[in-house]
Scaffold this motif. Structure first.
Motif, short mmCIF file in Angstrom:
data_model
loop_
_atom_site.label_atom_id
_atom_site.label_comp_id
_atom_site.label_asym_id
_atom_site.label_seq_id
_atom_site.Cartn_x
_atom_site.Cartn_y
_atom_site.Cartn_z
N ASN A 164 0.84 -1.21 0.00
CA ASN A 164 0.00 0.00 0.00
C ASN A 164 0.87 1.25 0.00
N LEU A 165 1.98 1.22 0.74
CA LEU A 165 2.89 2.36 0.74
C LEU A 165 3.55 2.52 -0.62
N ALA A 166 3.85 1.40 -1.29
CA ALA A 166 4.43 1.48 -2.64
C ALA A 166 3.46 2.16 -3.60
N ALA A 167 2.20 1.81 -3.49
CA ALA A 167 1.19 2.42 -4.37
C ALA A 167 1.07 3.91 -4.10
N GLU A 168 1.09 4.28 -2.82
CA GLU A 168 1.00 5.70 -2.47
C GLU A 168 2.27 6.44 -2.91
N ALA A 169 3.42 5.80 -2.77
CA ALA A 169 4.67 6.42 -3.20
C ALA A 169 4.63 6.71 -4.70
N LYS A 170 4.12 5.79 -5.47
CA LYS A 170 4.01 6.00 -6.91
C LYS A 170 3.05 7.15 -7.21
N ARG A 171 1.93 7.18 -6.51
CA ARG A 171 0.93 8.22 -6.75
C ARG A 171 1.50 9.61 -6.45
N PHE A 172 2.22 9.74 -5.33
CA PHE A 172 2.77 11.04 -4.96
C PHE A 172 3.98 11.40 -5.83
N THR A 173 4.73 10.41 -6.29
CA THR A 173 5.86 10.68 -7.18
C THR A 173 5.39 11.20 -8.52
#
Length: 402
Positions: free
Chosen positions: A93-102
């Motif tokens: 879930n953090l990976a998905a959020e990291a991609k979204r914010f990047t």
């Protein structure tokens, strides 16, 4: 995630509070478990709260969150911290959020008026590409590196930092941090001139930024026709001749990293000299969290800077792996991390507007971000935890999921 967060609350209840403003005692991996689980919890909540393109930077005096728009120099740190959170925990879930914010920072690749592209792009897109190999991150990294290289002046032998102020060609000590981007990009995109410019900048900075005791000025201004130094100043420290704490942190980090990338021995020697200045400074507090400037007169009333401490810890851990007698650097960094992981500096879950660390200083002289969380303090804290775990061969994913 519900299981992870539930076990986090139970874990926190079992971990006793630490002595305020003092180096914590070694209770095995309890402090590491606490800090990792706190980071995962805070980052999860932060990602659910904030919107890509307006990333959390700090907390305003009225308690509201100061948000960083896309062009803010700190904007890449929150996505980068999410990537580190994913790397430490394995939480998809953090990976998905990291991609979204990047990906919310896509327009940064076209910016040409700042040296901070390393902070802005390499901390976000760079970590994304490193951890996933997804080519969606690659072209923005290439474009941004080209724009950073375009700020290099061959006569001066350095990359221009700012396009504002009274300086003719300002170069700040912070700029060392952005060299990592060009070292990497020069190799990745087969641009040896990018790599060479980064190395030349490090040499020029080593020649002109440092005093005999290996403390650093903040700003050096150069003449673009002759390449000579015009001014030696500070923009954020106490005086022009004082040792601004985060500036010293950037310096030891920058030369450790430059040695790792170039294998030029003069850089590791410089890093050790700067580390000695920091570690042996008579005004370094016992808990190893420096004051915002090493030369402040009333140390009892002056705020500490957790952001400087986090950068120093990450740098010293890296330095400990590059030299034969690295244990002294490792132990100093370990003490810093244990202090930062104490109740004095580590946020309680759900508090601190979901930032991880408390008590950092942005620009004291300008009454900006004093004794407040800062997104780059969180970023380098998690980087330091990652490096610590790698050296100790500790699987933080197991800790985070336990």
């Amino acid at each position: 995630m519900k299981t992870l967060l539930g076990s986090f609350v139970a874990t926190i209840a079992l971990i006793g509070s630490t002595n305020s403003m003092a180096v914590t005692k070694d209770n095995g991996d309890d402090w590491l478990k606490k800090s990792t689980k706190t980071a995962v919890y805070q980052l999860t909540k932060a990602a659910q709260t904030f919107t890509p393109g307006m990333n959390p930077r700090s907390i305003n005096p009225d308690g509201t969150v100061r948000l960083a728009p896309v062009r803010d120099w700190t904007t890449g740190f929150f996505p980068g911290t999410l990537w580190y959170g994913y790397e430490l925990s394995g939480d998809k879930n953090l990976a998905a959020e990291a991609k979204r914010f990047t990906l919310g920072l896509d327009s940064l690749q076209y910016i040409k008026d700042t040296h901070d592209l390393g902070f802005m792009l390499y901390c976000s897109y760079g970590n994304g590409y490193r951890l996933t190999g997804d080519k969606i991150y690659r072209k923005p990294l290439e474009n941004g590196a080209a724009n950073l290289y375009a700020r290099f002046n061959k006569k001066v032998g350095a990359i221009r930092s700012w396009d504002f102020g009274h300086w003719q060609f300002p170069v700040i000590i912070d700029n060392l941090m952005n060299l990592e981007y060009l070292y990497w990009a020069g190799n990745e995109f087969n641009k040896p001139e990018w790599f060479a410019a980064a190395k030349t900048h490090a040499v020029t900075t080593m020649k002109n930024h440092f005093r005999k005791d290996y403390s650093s000025y903040h700003v050096i201004s150069y003449d673009t026709l002759s390449g000579k130094v015009l001014q030696r100043e500070t923009h954020q420290g106490l005086t022009h001749n004082s040792a601004w704490a985060r500036g010293q942190a950037w310096a030891v980090y920058g030369y450790t990293m430059s040695f790792k990338d170039t294998k030029d021995k003069k850089f590791i020697q410089q890093a050790e000299h700067i580390a000695s200045f920091i570690m042996n400074h008579p005004k370094m507090p016992k808990d190893k969290i420096p004051l915002w400037d090493f030369d402040v007169h009333n140390s009892d009333r002056s705020p500490r800077d957790a952001s400087a401490a986090a950068v120093i810890a990450s740098a010293l851990l890296d330095l400990s792996t590059q030299v034969k007698d690295g244990d002294k650097y490792f132990k100093f960094a370990e003490d810093i991390l244990k202090t930062l992981s104490s109740d004095e500096y580590l946020a309680k879950p759900g508090e601190n507007q979901f930032f991880i660390l408390k008590h950092s200083v942005g620009a004291f002289l300008y009454n900006s971000e004093i004794d407040t969380p800062l997104n780059y303090a969180d970023y380098y804290y998690l980087e330091a935890l990652k490096r610590y775990a790698e050296i100790k061969k500790i699987d933080l994913k197991t800790i985070a999921q336990s």
